[in-house]
Design a protein around this motif. Structure first.
Motif, PDB file in Angstrom:
ATOM      1  N   LEU A 724       0.843  -1.188   0.000  1.00  0.00           N
ATOM      2  CA  LEU A 724       0.000   0.000   0.000  1.00  0.00           C
ATOM      3  C   LEU A 724       0.877   1.235   0.000  1.00  0.00           C
ATOM      4  O   LEU A 724       1.921   1.286   0.676  1.00  0.00           O
ATOM      5  CB  LEU A 724      -0.927   0.040   1.224  1.00  0.00           C
ATOM      6  CG  LEU A 724      -1.941  -1.114   1.338  1.00  0.00           C
ATOM      7  CD1 LEU A 724      -1.434  -2.124   2.340  1.00  0.00           C
ATOM      8  CD2 LEU A 724      -3.308  -0.572   1.784  1.00  0.00           C
ATOM      9  N   LEU A 725       0.446   2.231  -0.765  1.00  0.00           N
ATOM     10  CA  LEU A 725       1.070   3.552  -0.744  1.00  0.00           C
ATOM     11  C   LEU A 725       0.106   4.473  -0.023  1.00  0.00           C
ATOM     12  O   LEU A 725      -1.019   4.691  -0.496  1.00  0.00           O
ATOM     13  CB  LEU A 725       1.357   4.030  -2.167  1.00  0.00           C
ATOM     14  CG  LEU A 725       1.861   5.469  -2.302  1.00  0.00           C
ATOM     15  CD1 LEU A 725       3.122   5.684  -1.502  1.00  0.00           C
ATOM     16  CD2 LEU A 725       2.104   5.818  -3.770  1.00  0.00           C
ATOM     17  N   GLU A 726       0.585   4.990   1.103  1.00  0.00           N
ATOM     18  CA  GLU A 726      -0.301   5.707   2.023  1.00  0.00           C
ATOM     19  C   GLU A 726      -1.429   4.755   2.405  1.00  0.00           C
ATOM     20  O   GLU A 726      -1.180   3.723   2.998  1.00  0.00           O
ATOM     21  CB  GLU A 726      -0.801   7.013   1.406  1.00  0.00           C
ATOM     22  CG  GLU A 726       0.308   7.971   1.015  1.00  0.00           C
ATOM     23  CD  GLU A 726       1.186   8.399   2.188  1.00  0.00           C
ATOM     24  OE1 GLU A 726       0.749   8.277   3.341  1.00  0.00           O
ATOM     25  OE2 GLU A 726       2.328   8.834   1.961  1.00  0.00           O
ATOM     26  N   SER A 775       7.164   9.708  -3.690  1.00  0.00           N
ATOM     27  CA  SER A 775       7.462   9.845  -2.250  1.00  0.00           C
ATOM     28  C   SER A 775       6.221   9.538  -1.430  1.00  0.00           C
ATOM     29  O   SER A 775       5.087   9.859  -1.846  1.00  0.00           O
ATOM     30  CB  SER A 775       7.948  11.265  -1.942  1.00  0.00           C
ATOM     31  OG  SER A 775       9.147  11.549  -2.625  1.00  0.00           O
ATOM     32  N   GLY A 776       6.423   8.929  -0.270  1.00  0.00           N
ATOM     33  CA  GLY A 776       5.304   8.623   0.612  1.00  0.00           C
ATOM     34  C   GLY A 776       5.590   7.418   1.499  1.00  0.00           C
ATOM     35  O   GLY A 776       6.703   6.862   1.502  1.00  0.00           O
ATOM     36  N   GLN A 777       4.570   7.014   2.236  1.00  0.00           N
ATOM     37  CA  GLN A 777       4.683   5.904   3.189  1.00  0.00           C
ATOM     38  C   GLN A 777       4.239   4.617   2.501  1.00  0.00           C
ATOM     39  O   GLN A 777       3.081   4.489   2.069  1.00  0.00           O
ATOM     40  CB  GLN A 777       3.806   6.170   4.418  1.00  0.00           C
ATOM     41  CG  GLN A 777       4.052   5.232   5.572  1.00  0.00           C
ATOM     42  CD  GLN A 777       5.240   5.672   6.399  1.00  0.00           C
ATOM     43  OE1 GLN A 777       5.706   6.771   6.261  1.00  0.00           O
ATOM     44  NE2 GLN A 777       5.728   4.799   7.249  1.00  0.00           N
ATOM     45  N   TYR A 778       5.147   3.643   2.399  1.00  0.00           N
ATOM     46  CA  TYR A 778       4.849   2.351   1.780  1.00  0.00           C
ATOM     47  C   TYR A 778       4.682   1.313   2.894  1.00  0.00           C
ATOM     48  O   TYR A 778       5.569   1.176   3.752  1.00  0.00           O
ATOM     49  CB  TYR A 778       5.965   1.935   0.830  1.00  0.00           C
ATOM     50  CG  TYR A 778       5.974   2.729  -0.467  1.00  0.00           C
ATOM     51  CD1 TYR A 778       5.418   2.205  -1.627  1.00  0.00           C
ATOM     52  CD2 TYR A 778       6.526   4.000  -0.500  1.00  0.00           C
ATOM     53  CE1 TYR A 778       5.433   2.934  -2.802  1.00  0.00           C
ATOM     54  CE2 TYR A 778       6.530   4.740  -1.666  1.00  0.00           C
ATOM     55  CZ  TYR A 778       5.979   4.211  -2.823  1.00  0.00           C
ATOM     56  OH  TYR A 778       5.984   4.935  -3.980  1.00  0.00           O
ATOM     57  N   ARG A 779       3.543   0.618   2.877  1.00  0.00           N
ATOM     58  CA  ARG A 779       3.249  -0.384   3.908  1.00  0.00           C
ATOM     59  C   ARG A 779       3.074  -1.742   3.260  1.00  0.00           C
ATOM     60  O   ARG A 779       2.368  -1.878   2.258  1.00  0.00           O
ATOM     61  CB  ARG A 779       1.994  -0.016   4.700  1.00  0.00           C
ATOM     62  CG  ARG A 779       1.782  -0.922   5.906  1.00  0.00           C
ATOM     63  CD  ARG A 779       0.747  -0.389   6.878  1.00  0.00           C
ATOM     64  NE  ARG A 779      -0.606  -0.711   6.467  1.00  0.00           N
ATOM     65  CZ  ARG A 779      -1.476   0.137   5.969  1.00  0.00           C
ATOM     66  NH1 ARG A 779      -1.125   1.403   5.811  1.00  0.00           N
ATOM     67  NH2 ARG A 779      -2.689  -0.234   5.609  1.00  0.00           N
ATOM     68  N   CYS A 780       3.748  -2.738   3.862  1.00  0.00           N
ATOM     69  CA  CYS A 780       3.665  -4.119   3.378  1.00  0.00           C
ATOM     70  C   CYS A 780       2.853  -4.918   4.387  1.00  0.00           C
ATOM     71  O   CYS A 780       3.228  -5.019   5.560  1.00  0.00           O
ATOM     72  CB  CYS A 780       5.062  -4.701   3.217  1.00  0.00           C
ATOM     73  SG  CYS A 780       5.077  -6.478   2.883  1.00  0.00           S
ATOM     74  N   LYS A 798      -2.364 -11.097  10.594  1.00  0.00           N
ATOM     75  CA  LYS A 798      -1.625 -10.271   9.654  1.00  0.00           C
ATOM     76  C   LYS A 798      -0.542  -9.500  10.392  1.00  0.00           C
ATOM     77  O   LYS A 798      -0.681  -9.161  11.566  1.00  0.00           O
ATOM     78  CB  LYS A 798      -2.546  -9.274   8.954  1.00  0.00           C
ATOM     79  CG  LYS A 798      -3.507  -9.883   7.951  1.00  0.00           C
ATOM     80  CD  LYS A 798      -4.315  -8.778   7.285  1.00  0.00           C
ATOM     81  CE  LYS A 798      -5.295  -9.353   6.263  1.00  0.00           C
ATOM     82  NZ  LYS A 798      -6.082  -8.282   5.599  1.00  0.00           N
ATOM     83  N   LYS A 799       0.538  -9.225   9.715  1.00  0.00           N
ATOM     84  CA  LYS A 799       1.601  -8.354  10.223  1.00  0.00           C
ATOM     85  C   LYS A 799       1.954  -7.376   9.113  1.00  0.00           C
ATOM     86  O   LYS A 799       1.843  -7.689   7.925  1.00  0.00           O
ATOM     87  CB  LYS A 799       2.843  -9.162  10.625  1.00  0.00           C
ATOM     88  CG  LYS A 799       2.660 -10.053  11.845  1.00  0.00           C
ATOM     89  CD  LYS A 799       2.574  -9.225  13.118  1.00  0.00           C
ATOM     90  CE  LYS A 799       2.352 -10.101  14.344  1.00  0.00           C
ATOM     91  NZ  LYS A 799       3.542 -10.885  14.668  1.00  0.00           N
ATOM     92  N   ASP A 800       2.375  -6.158   9.498  1.00  0.00           N
ATOM     93  CA  ASP A 800       2.764  -5.179   8.488  1.00  0.00           C
ATOM     94  C   ASP A 800       3.971  -4.385   8.961  1.00  0.00           C
ATOM     95  O   ASP A 800       4.220  -4.259  10.166  1.00  0.00           O
ATOM     96  CB  ASP A 800       1.599  -4.249   8.148  1.00  0.00           C
ATOM     97  CG  ASP A 800       1.183  -3.400   9.330  1.00  0.00           C
ATOM     98  OD1 ASP A 800       1.817  -2.356   9.557  1.00  0.00           O
ATOM     99  OD2 ASP A 800       0.224  -3.796  10.045  1.00  0.00           O
ATOM    100  N   VAL A 801       4.721  -3.852   8.003  1.00  0.00           N
ATOM    101  CA  VAL A 801       5.848  -2.958   8.256  1.00  0.00           C
ATOM    102  C   VAL A 801       5.753  -1.795   7.274  1.00  0.00           C
ATOM    103  O   VAL A 801       5.129  -1.910   6.212  1.00  0.00           O
ATOM    104  CB  VAL A 801       7.197  -3.683   8.100  1.00  0.00           C
ATOM    105  CG1 VAL A 801       7.401  -4.700   9.203  1.00  0.00           C
ATOM    106  CG2 VAL A 801       7.306  -4.352   6.737  1.00  0.00           C
ATOM    107  N   SER A 802       6.347  -0.660   7.668  1.00  0.00           N
ATOM    108  CA  SER A 802       6.257   0.545   6.841  1.00  0.00           C
ATOM    109  C   SER A 802       7.638   1.122   6.608  1.00  0.00           C
ATOM    110  O   SER A 802       8.519   1.030   7.482  1.00  0.00           O
ATOM    111  CB  SER A 802       5.367   1.594   7.513  1.00  0.00           C
ATOM    112  OG  SER A 802       4.047   1.117   7.658  1.00  0.00           O
ATOM    113  N   THR A 803       7.791   1.732   5.446  1.00  0.00           N
ATOM    114  CA  THR A 803       9.015   2.442   5.084  1.00  0.00           C
ATOM    115  C   THR A 803       8.616   3.711   4.331  1.00  0.00           C
ATOM    116  O   THR A 803       7.755   3.670   3.438  1.00  0.00           O
ATOM    117  CB  THR A 803       9.922   1.577   4.199  1.00  0.00           C
ATOM    118  OG1 THR A 803      10.243   0.374   4.886  1.00  0.00           O
ATOM    119  CG2 THR A 803      11.206   2.312   3.850  1.00  0.00           C
ATOM    120  N   GLU A 804       9.239   4.821   4.699  1.00  0.00           N
ATOM    121  CA  GLU A 804       8.964   6.092   4.009  1.00  0.00           C
ATOM    122  C   GLU A 804      10.001   6.291   2.908  1.00  0.00           C
ATOM    123  O   GLU A 804      11.213   6.206   3.160  1.00  0.00           O
ATOM    124  CB  GLU A 804       9.017   7.257   4.995  1.00  0.00           C
ATOM    125  CG  GLU A 804       8.629   8.565   4.332  1.00  0.00           C
ATOM    126  CD  GLU A 804       8.552   9.718   5.314  1.00  0.00           C
ATOM    127  OE1 GLU A 804       8.218  10.829   4.896  1.00  0.00           O
ATOM    128  OE2 GLU A 804       8.840   9.488   6.517  1.00  0.00           O
TER     129      GLU A 804
END
Length: 1407
Positions: A724-726, A775-780, A798-804
């Protein structure tokens, strides 16, 4: 030819000798290897088991240690594990601690019933004097004295304590009398019922009157060898002493010719032996019999003889056997003839003539005909009369009449001499019947179909018994009878077709058995027993009859059956095993068990499996999913249905049904309770690696964002992934790895993005040719899926991690000034800090944001001009000022600095740029250099005028004023505290007045109104009115300068003292004559902290005068103070005033006046701060004619120097070091903390427990504070804290794991409550160290790692040496080969045309 042969032989010997030197080297290397493997390993060995010993007898268990390092005298510890609690080790005894034993052994250890006997420094014996319930696995261990843990530190052996079944008995006469040379024969019985294989030895002993200890006569040893005792060897060789084993348990001593030295007490001793596993024989039990006292008479003179009579032991009852023995003693007995007559009450009974003919007299003839009586000659000297069934009329006085007879030539006998024996009185009592009957049942519950058994136990009988059985329910029915002859008869009509029988044991136990009991067999059963006796005419007569009743119930099979369905767990994870246990309680009958199952949300019940009592198994479900097992432990039979891998479809309700059968007929059916089983999803172990919080890149480059699964629940897990982006979905991947784009991708972006599965579980998102808009917050988001045993997929959490992702336009030349600065300021001044950008361009789209830091954030200035103060520290609030005078220059000002402002300051600046869309983005960031700020405290500039003056005053109504003028001060905002003191010659100054910094005033003179004025801020005045002679003295003022800090705390800057004003008061009238003196002797008083002490002010009054009164002031001069403090004042008018300005003495002063001239002051609960000098000042007042009290005389006592010493620390904690090896991870260990001694009974204790692992520093993991609060630093374990008594603390660590290995100890702090009600730490001490070694399966391999390392080094060295040897051997072999070739080919190579000197053809032919 002979010379040619000698040369090869000599060569071979040389080669052999050259090779033999390698053999010692190889042997040395082998020895080195063996030494390296074995040396340095500790080995503890205990006596091999199992050992069997008898209860009540002693035991010794040996234990030794070898291969140790350290002290030559090793310590040993013994413990035991009982069968009831095999996992619990009970400490028994130790060589290094007297308090080692558990409570159950401590008393026996203190009485030395259990002790350790040291054989050497490395070998001991554990001795238990009296074995009790001591069976178990005994462990011997040695605490380590080695540098490293290497070897075996403990060993076990098993001890079984068996019952004492050894029996030794002697049933013969307790005394015997015989003549020297006669034959002696004694018998004893020795037997043992021990189940173990044991041997017996039997020894006959003799103890004469002069023997100190019994003498062994002869022994039949455990290996059936006969050994004579000391002193009896010659007689044994001549056959005059022997011992025979008769049957299995009887041992007979034979002495054909007794001697005079054989007089004494004879007895035999039986000893039981067992062979231990080490093949040695050990004595485990011994018993002795009662004694037989043997008297040896000297044989009569030649020609004379002696008659002696003995009768059976009393008491005798009717029917018992009566024996009357008549003995004749004479020399050359076989050559003489005697006739013996038995007489009862002077009447002849029977006679044996010299020819051996028996004559029975009168009434005894009939009894002799019925074989009730007989008389025989048993030996040349013994004659025996036996009455087999004695009667009441047989009692009376018996004696023997013996005639010596000579045989004439015609064959007739002539009586020559007569001797009468000693009379013996015989008592025969009438037999009283004590017949008793008791009914018992071996099994109180009788089930239909089983055999019904009732036991009738009879005691107290002497003769034969008959028994009859009856049953009563609605009516009385005869069952069966057993006659006294043992014949069964009279079977009742109801029992003709039933299997009915009676079993009889000689001990009087009659058992009635009725086969296949029915419900109608319930009721009352009666057993009637009759005793039979034999009459004089030989007929049997029924005697006493006794009966007993017992109610017996027969239960149906159905009433006794219970069926329960249970499981250890009812909530089971998918793919986990499940066990359902159907427990059937009831009689032992054939059972058919059926398992039933009803799924969730269903009303239909399904059969899983049926197990028929015939052994047939019928499956109603998939057999491969289930397993069956049966375990029988009467009265329970457990049928276990095991599901090896459960699935969600197996959630539901389970039941089991049990049917009971007897002889193929169903007797009962029972259905168990329903048991609900929930099959749930397993707990997820999914974990994602934490990626970088942000990734910076530039436009048109490629960006890669990782989503890595670091841990999965199983190895077969699958995953679905969503990027996901944002908040918009970018793309997804399903279980089959099919990727689909989402709304956030768009038409343009889906050409530039892709997801790849790298390695196994790394889902990497790649964006090609990134743009600013990327540019933005990417969530897996990752969802884990598992497959159940039936093949269905189900999801977990479910588990998720984010990278900007930050996309920058291009690199920036932005750079901060990184110069470091030093800044020194004075307290109260302002300081300004600078932060500047080195290169500031002219681009109007560039702005800056920054944050000022010290140890923490101070403030943040945003590019949009927002300013945020971080209120982290209240001391900085209101004193920070931010400014930016020009672009790129930022200033921070701190007003009214304090010392806490010292430190390092720097700023971090971010550069922002406005894009074409009107959005601000971060271009770059940098950090400035640091400024080291040092704030110095204000220096004292206080100065008080020091002019010395003197005044003589004659007018008593006047007064005098003391000026206190401050010439200079440290700060314009400082305040002052002024104290005036008065001193007299030889005395320390006393405070008389105080003006505090807050404006409060305090006067220490209660009988005058001192006047205070302050004309200016730096000018203080104090006026003393109404002068009296006691006002004579020197006066001065003390000024203390204070300043209030920014944090509203007061800080003392400095102090200074004025000059002195000397005042002398003179009066026109002479003072009244002095009427008292005061004790001026200096005293010393040493006391301990916490004790009380008493001060005395004693006046010697010359003459009692009611117009004279006294005022007393107690003064204290602390060792740390420059002026005296007034503690209390007792006025002449009886007022008592405590001066409580000093909190130190609050509520601890006690004043008393036991007599007119004696004043006492008691100080309670002393403290070290109370140390100092104490004085009393006495003023005498006189009542004038105007009824006014005037001071006339003043005096001051000597000093009492009080030294209050701190309580001497006596704290001591037990310091025993211990080792503990733990292999069971469910086990626990306890860290004891025992306080042996302490400083005061009022002490409180705080205990801290520490752990040290490997080379790490010590870690405090548990605290029990002195106020009772507890704190644990270990969150994953529930540590158990106990305090059995005031000085004993226990901390238990449960559920041991490898992480618990280490060294543990406790530290104790001793605290005391001070007079100010604050806690004071008195002392601290450490305990000994508990070494914890935790072992798991495979630890044996781990423990040998040091050994393997050493072996590796040694083997490498050996291989190297072997390689060297091989190379040397090969070189030697090559040299020898070359030499040999050279010798063989010498003629061809050196001189082919010349023969070898000395070698001719003729010589060769003759050799």
């Amino acid at each position: 030819m002979r010379e040619k042969l000698k040369e090869p032989i000599r060569y071979k010997m040389v080669v052999l000798c050259d090779q033999l030197w390698h053999l010692p080297l190889l042997l040395c290397l082998i020895g080195l290897l063996q030494w390296d493997v074995c040396c340095g390993q500790r080995l503890v060995q205990i006596q091999e088991g199992p050992l069997y010993r008898v209860k009540g007898y002693p035991i010794s268990i040996s234990c030794n240690v070898s291969g140790f390092k350290g002290s030559l005298e090793q310590d040993f510890e013994f413990s035991v594990k009982k069968d009831k609690k095999p996992d619990m080790s009970l400490d028994i005894i130790s060589t290094r601690s007297t308090s080692f034993a558990y409570t159950m052994f401590s008393e026996r250890v203190s009485k030395e019933e259990i002790k350790i006997e040291r054989l050497s420094g490395s070998s001991v014996l554990l001795k238990i004097n009296n074995l009790q319930e001591d069976a178990g696995v005994f462990s011997c261990s040695t605490p380590s004295t080695d540098d490293t843990y290497n070897g075996i530190y403990g060993a076990d052996t098993t001890l079984y304590v068996i019952e004492d079944t050894l029996v030794a008995s002697y049933s013969g006469s307790s005394s015997k009398s015989m003549s020297e040379g006669n034959s002696l024969q004694l018998e004893c019985k020795v037997s043992s019922q021990t189940f173990q294989h044991t041997h017996l030895s039997v020894t006959w002993f003799l103890q004469g009157a002069k023997d100190v200890s019994p003498r062994p006569i002869i022994t039949l040893d455990r290996d059936l060898t006969v050994k004579p005792g000391a002193g009896f060897e010659d007689r044994y060789k001549l056959g005059l002493i022997s011992m025979d084993k008769v049957e299995d348990t009887t041992y007979r001593l034979k002495m054909p010719q007794v001697q005079k030295s054989d007089r004494g007490k004879f007895y035999c001793q039986g000893t039981e032996w067992i062979q231990d596993p080490d093949r040695s024989w050990t004595q485990i039990a011994h018993k002795t019999t009662t004694t037989c006292n043997v008297e040896i008479d000297v044989a009569p003179d030649v020609g004379s003889f002696i008659a002696n009579m003995e009768a059976s032991k009393e008491p005798l009852q009717e029917g018992d056997s009566l024996e009357i023995r008549c003995s004749v003693k004479a020399q050359n007995l076989p050559d003489q003839l005697f006739s013996v007559t038995w007489l009862k009450d002077q009447k002849n009974v029977a006679q044996i003539g010299s020819s051996g003919v028996l004559t029975v007299f009168d009434d005894y003839k009939e009894r002799e005909n019925k074989a009730e009586m007989r008389a025989v000659k048993t030996s040349p000297m013994d004659y025996l009369l036996t009455i087999h069934s004695a009667r009441a009329e047989d009692q009376g006085e018996y004696l023997c009449e013996v005639w010596q007879e000579d045989k004439r030539e015609d064959g007739t006998f002539t009586k020559t001499k007569k001797q009468l024996s000693n009379p013996v009185t015989v008592h025969v009592s009438t037999k009283v019947s004590v017949l008793a009957v008791v009914m018992v049942m071996e099994n109180n519950t009788v089930t239909e179909g089983e055999a019904l058994q009732v036991i009738c136990s009879v005691s107290g009988f002497k003769g034969p018994l008959s028994v009859s059985w009856q049953h009563k329910k609605d009516s009385i029915s005869d069952i069966i009878s057993l006659t006294h002859e043992g014949v069964m008869k009279d079977i009742g009509s109801r029992y003709q077709d039933r299997h009915v029988q009676i079993r009889h044991s000689p001990a009087g136990r009659f058992t009635l058995e009725i086969g296949a009991a029915t419900m109608s067999d319930s009721g009352e059963y009666k057993c009637t027993v009759s005793e039979w006796t034999t009459q004089s005419n030989g007929e049997m007569k029924k005697g006493n009859t006794q009966s007993q009743q017992k109610v017996i119930s027969v239960y149906s099979v159905e009433s006794l059956m219970r069926v329960v369905l249970r499981s250890r767990v009812t909530s089971v994870a998918i793919d986990s095993p499940l066990e359902l246990i159907c427990s059937v309680k009831g009689p032992k009958v054939p059972l058919t068990v059926q398992w039933m199952f009803m799924p969730i949300n269903s009303s239909t019940q399904k059969n899983i499996v049926s197990l028929h009592y015939t052994g047939e198994i019928i499956w109603g479900a998939d057999q491969s999913s289930y397993q069956l097992s049966i375990q029988e432990q009467h009265p329970y039979t457990s049928f276990t249905l095991r599901v090896s891998r459960v699935s969600r479809k197996q959630s539901g309700q389970y039941k089991c049904q049990a049917d009971a059968y007897q002889k193929g007929v169903q007797k009962a059916r029972k259905i168990s309770n329903p048991l609900a089983v929930i099959v749930r999803k397993p707990d997820s172990k999914l974990n994602l690696s934490k990626p970088k919080s942000s990734i910076e890149t530039t436009i048109n480059s490629d960006a890669k964002i990782e989503c890595l699964v670091s841990r999965a629940t199983t190895n077969t897990s699958r995953f679905t992934v969503i990027w996901l982006l944002e908040s918009l979905m970018l793309l997804t991947m399903d279980l089959d790895a099919v990727v689909k784009f989402g709304p956030a991708a768009g038409l343009e972006m889906d050409q530039r993005i892709r997801m790849e599965l790298r390695e196994k579980h790394n889902f990497e998102l790649t964006i090609h040719q990134v743009m600013k808009s990327d540019s933005g917050q990417y969530r897996c988001e990752v969802e884990e899926w598992l497959q159940d045993p039936l093949g269905e997929w189900y999801s977990l959490d479910k588990k998720d991690v984010s990278t900007e992702l930050v996309v920058n336009d291009k690199g920036s030349d932005f750079k901060m000034n990184k110069a470091n600065h030093q800044l020194r300021v004075k307290e109260g001044e302002s300081l300004t800090l600078n932060c500047s950008v080195d290169s500031v361009g002219t681009d109007s789209t560039i702005r800056y944001s920054l944050t000022w830091y010290s140890n923490v954030q101070l403030l943040t200035y945003h590019y949009d001009s927002r300013l945020i103060y971080h209120s982290f520290n209240p001391k900085l609030e209101g004193r920070l000022h931010f400014s930016s005078p020009v672009i790129g220059v930022f200033q921070l000002t701190i007003h009214r600095t304090i010392q806490e402002d010292s430190g390092q300051y720097y700023c971090k600046v971010n550069q922002h740029q406005l894009d074409c869309k009107g959005l601000w983005s971060t271009k770059a960031s940098d950090k400035s250099g640091s400024t080291n700020v040092s704030v110095h405290l204000m220096e004292s500039k206080l100065h008080v005028q020091k002019e010395h003056r003197s005044r003589n005053i004659t007018n008593l109504q006047a007064g005098f004023t003391m000026d206190c003028v401050i010439d200079s001060r440290s700060s314009d905002i400082s305040v002052f505290e002024v104290t005036w003191s008065k001193g007299q010659r030889g005395e320390r100054p006393v405070i008389i007045f105080n003006a505090s910094r807050d404006g409060t005033l305090h006067s220490a003179i209660s009988d005058k109104d001192l006047m205070f004025r302050r004309p200016r801020a730096t000018h203080y005045k104090l006026t003393v009115p109404n002068i009296i002679p006691s006002d004579t003295g020197t006066y001065h003022c003390q000024v203390v300068e204070w300043i209030q800090t920014t944090t509203n705390n007061w800080r003392r800057i400095g102090e200074d003292k004025s000059g002195e004003l000397s005042v002398h008061v003179e009066t026109e009238d002479r003072q009244k004559e002095v009427t008292f003196t005061i004790d001026r002797t200096d005293k010393h008083l040493d006391i301990k902290e916490g004790e009380q002490f008493e001060l005395e002010c004693s006046l010697d009054i010359v003459k009692e005068d009611p117009t004279l009164h006294y005022s007393v002031s107690w003064l204290f001069d602390s060792l740390k103070s420059t002026s005296q403090i007034s503690l209390l004042t007792y006025s002449y008018d009886g007022r008592l005033q405590y001066h409580l300005e000093n909190e130190q003495f609050k509520d601890r002063l006690r004043f008393s006046r036991p007599s007119t001239g004696t004043f006492h002051l008691i100080l309670l609960n002393s403290d070290t701060a109370d140390s100092g000098s104490y004085q009393c000042k006495v003023d005498q007042y006189m009542l004038s004619c105007e009824s006014k009290w005037k001071q006339t005389v003043s005096a001051q006592s000597g000093s009492t120097i009080v030294n209050v010493s701190s309580i001497e620390s006596k704290l001591h904690v037990q310091k025993e070091n211990r080792n503990l090896n733990i292999t069971n991870h469910q086990a626990e260990f306890t860290i004891d903390c025992v306080i042996d001694s302490w400083s005061s009974n009022k002490s409180a204790f705080g205990v801290n427990w520490f752990r040290v692992q490997n080379t790490e520093t010590e870690v405090q993991f548990f605290t029990a504070r002195h106020d009772g609060t507890l704190h644990s630093a270990i969150s994953d374990k529930n540590l158990v804290f106990k305090r059995p008594n005031r000085t004993y603390y226990e901390l238990t660590v449960p559920n041991i794991s490898l992480g618990d290995m280490g060294q543990y100890y406790c530290q104790v702090e001793e605290w005391l409550l001070t007079p100010a009600y604050t806690w004071k730490k008195v002392a601290s001490d450490r305990s000994g160290v508990l070494f914890i070694h935790v072992h798991v399966k495979g630890d044996a391999v781990k423990q040998t790692y040091p050994l393997f390392t050493t072996l590796g080094i040694t083997i490498t060295l050996i291989l190297f040496l072997v390689l060297v040897i091989i190379m040397l051997l090969r070189r030697e072999h090559k040299r020898s080969s070359d030499l040999k070739k050279k010798k063989e080919c010498l003629w061809a190579e050196s001189n082919p045309l010349s023969p070898v000197p000395g070698a001719t053809a003729g010589e060769d032919d003759h050799s």
